[in-house]
Design a protein around this motif. Structure first.
Motif, mmCIF file in Angstrom:
data_model
loop_
_atom_site.group_PDB
_atom_site.id
_atom_site.type_symbol
_atom_site.label_atom_id
_atom_site.label_comp_id
_atom_site.label_asym_id
_atom_site.label_seq_id
_atom_site.Cartn_x
_atom_site.Cartn_y
_atom_site.Cartn_z
ATOM 1 N N ALA A 18 0.869 -1.233 0.089
ATOM 2 C CA ALA A 18 -0.058 -0.043 0.107
ATOM 3 C C ALA A 18 0.872 1.238 0.092
ATOM 4 C CB ALA A 18 -0.922 -0.045 1.200
ATOM 5 N N VAL A 19 2.061 1.335 0.809
ATOM 6 C CA VAL A 19 2.615 2.360 0.800
ATOM 7 C C VAL A 19 3.308 2.403 -0.514
ATOM 8 C CG1 VAL A 19 4.851 3.186 2.048
ATOM 9 C CG2 VAL A 19 3.199 2.380 3.398
ATOM 10 N N GLY A 20 3.962 1.128 -1.135
ATOM 11 C CA GLY A 20 4.650 1.415 -2.367
ATOM 12 C C GLY A 20 3.684 1.870 -3.424
ATOM 13 N N SER A 21 2.311 1.641 -3.427
ATOM 14 C CA SER A 21 1.373 2.139 -4.274
ATOM 15 C C SER A 21 1.559 3.583 -4.132
ATOM 16 C CB SER A 21 0.044 1.501 -4.421
ATOM 17 O OG SER A 21 -0.504 1.815 -3.023
ATOM 18 N N VAL A 22 1.506 4.001 -2.961
ATOM 19 C CA VAL A 22 1.409 5.666 -3.013
ATOM 20 C C VAL A 22 2.711 6.255 -3.330
ATOM 21 C CG1 VAL A 22 1.460 7.465 -1.204
ATOM 22 C CG2 VAL A 22 -0.306 5.604 -1.042
ATOM 23 N N VAL A 23 3.657 5.687 -3.223
ATOM 24 C CA VAL A 23 5.170 6.140 -3.817
ATOM 25 C C VAL A 23 4.962 6.038 -5.174
ATOM 26 C CG1 VAL A 23 7.520 5.436 -3.944
ATOM 27 C CG2 VAL A 23 6.485 5.549 -1.462
ATOM 28 N N LEU A 107 -1.717 -7.891 -4.631
ATOM 29 C CA LEU A 107 -1.250 -6.523 -5.269
ATOM 30 C C LEU A 107 -2.297 -6.068 -5.968
ATOM 31 C CD1 LEU A 107 0.887 -4.447 -5.611
ATOM 32 C CD2 LEU A 107 1.916 -5.917 -7.427
ATOM 33 N N ASP A 108 -2.987 -7.052 -6.800
ATOM 34 C CA ASP A 108 -4.073 -6.195 -7.784
ATOM 35 C C ASP A 108 -5.190 -5.556 -7.057
ATOM 36 O OD1 ASP A 108 -2.798 -7.879 -9.810
ATOM 37 O OD2 ASP A 108 -4.314 -9.638 -9.713
ATOM 38 N N LYS A 109 -5.490 -6.210 -5.813
ATOM 39 C CA LYS A 109 -6.520 -5.496 -5.011
ATOM 40 C C LYS A 109 -6.090 -4.292 -4.228
ATOM 41 C CE LYS A 109 -8.386 -10.232 -4.036
ATOM 42 N NZ LYS A 109 -7.606 -10.713 -4.856
ATOM 43 N N VAL A 110 -4.586 -4.186 -3.945
ATOM 44 C CA VAL A 110 -4.074 -2.919 -3.355
ATOM 45 C C VAL A 110 -3.956 -1.958 -4.266
ATOM 46 C CG1 VAL A 110 -2.180 -2.229 -2.333
ATOM 47 C CG2 VAL A 110 -2.814 -4.313 -1.459
ATOM 48 N N MET A 111 -3.874 -2.336 -5.532
ATOM 49 C CA MET A 111 -3.455 -1.216 -6.714
ATOM 50 C C MET A 111 -4.962 -0.612 -7.008
ATOM 51 S SD MET A 111 -0.489 -0.551 -7.048
ATOM 52 C CE MET A 111 -0.454 0.109 -8.717
ATOM 53 N N ILE A 112 -6.079 -1.531 -7.156
ATOM 54 C CA ILE A 112 -7.148 -1.214 -7.602
ATOM 55 C C ILE A 112 -7.758 -0.113 -6.314
ATOM 56 C CG2 ILE A 112 -9.843 -1.816 -7.598
ATOM 57 C CD1 ILE A 112 -8.674 -4.345 -9.019
ATOM 58 N N VAL A 113 -7.623 -0.439 -4.872
ATOM 59 C CA VAL A 113 -7.861 0.370 -4.090
ATOM 60 C C VAL A 113 -7.433 1.629 -4.012
ATOM 61 C CG1 VAL A 113 -8.147 0.335 -1.412
ATOM 62 C CG2 VAL A 113 -8.809 -1.705 -2.296
ATOM 63 N N SER A 114 -6.099 1.712 -4.181
ATOM 64 C CA SER A 114 -5.326 2.854 -4.216
ATOM 65 C C SER A 114 -5.707 3.826 -5.548
ATOM 66 C CB SER A 114 -3.770 2.502 -4.227
ATOM 67 O OG SER A 114 -3.356 2.047 -5.564
ATOM 68 N N VAL A 115 -5.876 3.260 -6.598
ATOM 69 C CA VAL A 115 -6.328 4.194 -7.470
ATOM 70 C C VAL A 115 -8.025 4.602 -7.375
ATOM 71 C CG1 VAL A 115 -7.210 4.080 -9.984
ATOM 72 C CG2 VAL A 115 -4.918 2.956 -9.494
ATOM 73 N N ALA A 116 -8.639 3.775 -6.836
ATOM 74 C CA ALA A 116 -9.893 4.372 -6.417
ATOM 75 C C ALA A 116 -10.001 5.553 -5.355
ATOM 76 C CB ALA A 116 -10.885 3.182 -5.842
ATOM 77 N N ILE A 117 -9.176 5.239 -4.358
ATOM 78 C CA ILE A 117 -8.941 6.066 -3.290
ATOM 79 C C ILE A 117 -8.362 7.439 -4.105
ATOM 80 C CG2 ILE A 117 -7.605 7.072 -1.446
ATOM 81 C CD1 ILE A 117 -7.981 4.073 -0.138
ATOM 82 N N ALA A 118 -7.471 7.391 -4.865
ATOM 83 C CA ALA A 118 -6.813 8.549 -5.638
ATOM 84 C C ALA A 118 -8.062 9.207 -6.375
ATOM 85 C CB ALA A 118 -5.653 8.280 -6.515
#
Length: 137
Positions: A18-23, A107-118
């Motif tokens: 999750a931190v990596g996706s924000v980075v 990772l698929d789910k983490v990236m989907i959630v990070s994009v949705a939050i963004a």
């Protein structure tokens, strides 16, 4: 050894992803813009800072993406959720079965959630705080 996906090590790996996706989405672009601004000594910089951002952005995101993929593979091994090697569609026979048994990693789910939050954060900023750039008459 089968470990729970809720073990402390597995949760730590998900948090690192999750931190990596924000980075990846925020840290790399802002870091490159900051670095380019530090390299520029005037308000009309040469082509160097622009090239730094233009070339550094995909390279930086690719490096962070590789690290995220590695974390996902470690998580899959830790929780014993490794899937068999996936064969791309263009390498399979036309008569092969069309269904895929491949399951995506966490990772698929983490990236989907990070994009949705963004996207939600951008919409809130754009419609709530950005204001209008149109001239008032």
């Amino acid at each position: 050894m089968l470990r729970s996906p809720y073990s402390p090590a597995a949760i730590l790996l998900v948090l690192l992803m999750a931190v990596g996706s924000v980075v990846m989405w925020i840290g790399v672009p802002l870091g490159l813009i900051y670095l380019a601004a530090q390299l520029s000594d005037s308000s009309r910089p040469s082509v160097g800072p622009y090239l730094l951002v233009l070339i550094g952005l995909p390279v930086g995101m690719a490096l962070v993406g590789k690290c995220l993929g590695w974390l996902d593979r470690v998580h899959s091994r830790l929780t014993n959720r490794q899937s068999e090697r996936h064969r791309p569609g263009w390498l399979r026979s036309m008569r092969a079965e069309r269904t895929s048994s491949r399951r995506g990693g966490i990772l698929d789910k983490v990236m989907i959630v990070s994009v949705a939050i963004a996207l939600v954060a951008f919409a809130v900023w754009f419609f709530g705080f950005a204001g209008s750039s149109l001239p008032t008459a």
